[in-house]
Write a protein that holds these residues in place. Structure first.
Motif, mmCIF file in Angstrom:
data_model
loop_
_atom_site.group_PDB
_atom_site.id
_atom_site.type_symbol
_atom_site.label_atom_id
_atom_site.label_comp_id
_atom_site.label_asym_id
_atom_site.label_seq_id
_atom_site.Cartn_x
_atom_site.Cartn_y
_atom_site.Cartn_z
ATOM 1 N N VAL A 27 0.874 -1.171 0.000
ATOM 2 C CA VAL A 27 0.000 0.000 0.000
ATOM 3 C C VAL A 27 0.908 1.217 0.000
ATOM 4 C CG1 VAL A 27 -1.781 1.291 1.217
ATOM 5 C CG2 VAL A 27 -1.826 -1.216 1.230
ATOM 6 N N TYR A 28 0.668 2.117 -0.920
ATOM 7 C CA TYR A 28 1.474 3.313 -1.076
ATOM 8 C C TYR A 28 0.718 4.507 -0.497
ATOM 9 C CZ TYR A 28 4.798 0.865 -4.018
ATOM 10 O OH TYR A 28 5.774 -0.002 -4.490
ATOM 11 N N TYR A 29 1.393 5.239 0.377
ATOM 12 C CA TYR A 29 0.799 6.372 1.066
ATOM 13 C C TYR A 29 1.503 7.666 0.655
ATOM 14 C CZ TYR A 29 -1.168 2.821 4.191
ATOM 15 O OH TYR A 29 -1.839 1.744 4.711
ATOM 16 N N CYS A 30 0.716 8.618 0.253
ATOM 17 C CA CYS A 30 1.217 9.953 -0.020
ATOM 18 C C CYS A 30 1.332 10.730 1.293
ATOM 19 C CB CYS A 30 0.238 10.643 -0.965
ATOM 20 S SG CYS A 30 0.520 12.401 -1.230
ATOM 21 N N PHE A 31 2.337 11.595 1.380
ATOM 22 C CA PHE A 31 2.448 12.423 2.579
ATOM 23 C C PHE A 31 2.904 13.830 2.206
ATOM 24 C CE2 PHE A 31 7.038 12.787 3.020
ATOM 25 C CZ PHE A 31 7.526 11.660 2.366
ATOM 26 N N VAL A 32 2.555 14.749 3.102
ATOM 27 C CA VAL A 32 2.957 16.146 2.967
ATOM 28 C C VAL A 32 3.635 16.576 4.261
ATOM 29 C CG1 VAL A 32 2.114 18.522 2.847
ATOM 30 C CG2 VAL A 32 1.174 16.799 1.306
ATOM 31 N N PRO A 68 1.415 20.910 10.621
ATOM 32 C CA PRO A 68 1.272 19.448 10.740
ATOM 33 C C PRO A 68 1.714 18.720 9.473
ATOM 34 C CG PRO A 68 -0.768 20.621 11.295
ATOM 35 C CD PRO A 68 0.132 21.610 10.650
ATOM 36 N N ASP A 69 1.960 17.432 9.623
ATOM 37 C CA ASP A 69 2.172 16.558 8.478
ATOM 38 C C ASP A 69 0.829 15.918 8.116
ATOM 39 O OD1 ASP A 69 5.317 15.382 9.878
ATOM 40 O OD2 ASP A 69 4.839 17.191 8.717
ATOM 41 N N TYR A 70 0.689 15.562 6.864
ATOM 42 C CA TYR A 70 -0.569 14.993 6.393
ATOM 43 C C TYR A 70 -0.308 13.709 5.624
ATOM 44 C CZ TYR A 70 -2.118 19.743 7.410
ATOM 45 O OH TYR A 70 -2.376 20.943 8.034
ATOM 46 N N TRP A 71 -1.300 12.822 5.685
ATOM 47 C CA TRP A 71 -1.167 11.519 5.042
ATOM 48 C C TRP A 71 -2.406 11.192 4.223
ATOM 49 C CZ3 TRP A 71 3.174 8.480 5.372
ATOM 50 C CH2 TRP A 71 4.133 8.885 6.279
ATOM 51 N N GLY A 72 -2.191 10.514 3.119
ATOM 52 C CA GLY A 72 -3.298 10.017 2.333
ATOM 53 C C GLY A 72 -3.822 8.704 2.886
ATOM 54 N N GLN A 73 -4.870 8.210 2.273
ATOM 55 C CA GLN A 73 -5.522 6.994 2.767
ATOM 56 C C GLN A 73 -4.843 5.731 2.248
ATOM 57 O OE1 GLN A 73 -6.555 8.763 0.251
ATOM 58 N NE2 GLN A 73 -7.128 7.320 -1.369
ATOM 59 N N GLY A 74 -3.989 5.885 1.273
ATOM 60 C CA GLY A 74 -3.265 4.739 0.721
ATOM 61 C C GLY A 74 -3.909 4.194 -0.539
ATOM 62 N N THR A 75 -3.061 3.710 -1.423
ATOM 63 C CA THR A 75 -3.529 3.073 -2.644
ATOM 64 C C THR A 75 -2.735 1.786 -2.852
ATOM 65 O OG1 THR A 75 -3.989 3.394 -5.010
ATOM 66 C CG2 THR A 75 -1.961 4.381 -4.168
ATOM 67 N N GLN A 76 -3.432 0.724 -3.193
ATOM 68 C CA GLN A 76 -2.807 -0.587 -3.313
ATOM 69 C C GLN A 76 -2.119 -0.736 -4.661
ATOM 70 O OE1 GLN A 76 -2.728 -3.335 -1.018
ATOM 71 N NE2 GLN A 76 -1.273 -4.147 -2.527
#
Length: 115
Positions: free
Chosen positions: A92-97, A102-110
């Protein structure tokens, strides 16, 4: 509220390519860097790639030479071009900022790579 929306994951055969996209929306502090982590079942989270606001990119050793990260600052978007995919890239690949706040994260993509 800040949202990171990822797209582009899926199933691909070994040796194939995929392109992941991530767009950040909402009110946030200035963005310092954007990137991607991944996590495979039973394994620790691994940094895949990161790119700074100045365009400097860094990659995990396992993807160097195969993956390319790029960024569109105007769109607050980051992309990951993945070539020569291997079964061990399955995760699962997660995007982040990383922002000035704050830091932010995506929900993930398989991403699944079949042999």
């Amino acid at each position: 509220q800040v949202q990171l929306v990822e797209s582009g994951g899926g199933l691909v055969q070994a040796g194939g390519s995929l392109r992941l996209s991530c767009a950040a929306s909402g009110s946030m502090f200035s963005i310092n860097a954007m990137g991607w982590y991944r996590q495979a079942p039973g394994k620790e989270r691994e940094l895949v790639a990161v790119v700074t606001d100045g365009g400097t990119a860094d990659y995990g050793d396992s993807v160097k030479g195969r993956f390319t990260i790029s960024r569109d600052n105007a769109k607050n978007a980051v992309y990951l071009q993945m070539n020569s995919l291997k079964p061990e890239d399955t995760a699962v690949y997660y995007c982040f900022v990383l922002s000035a706040g704050p830091d932010y994260w995506g929900q993930g993509t398989q991403v699944t790579v079949s042999s």
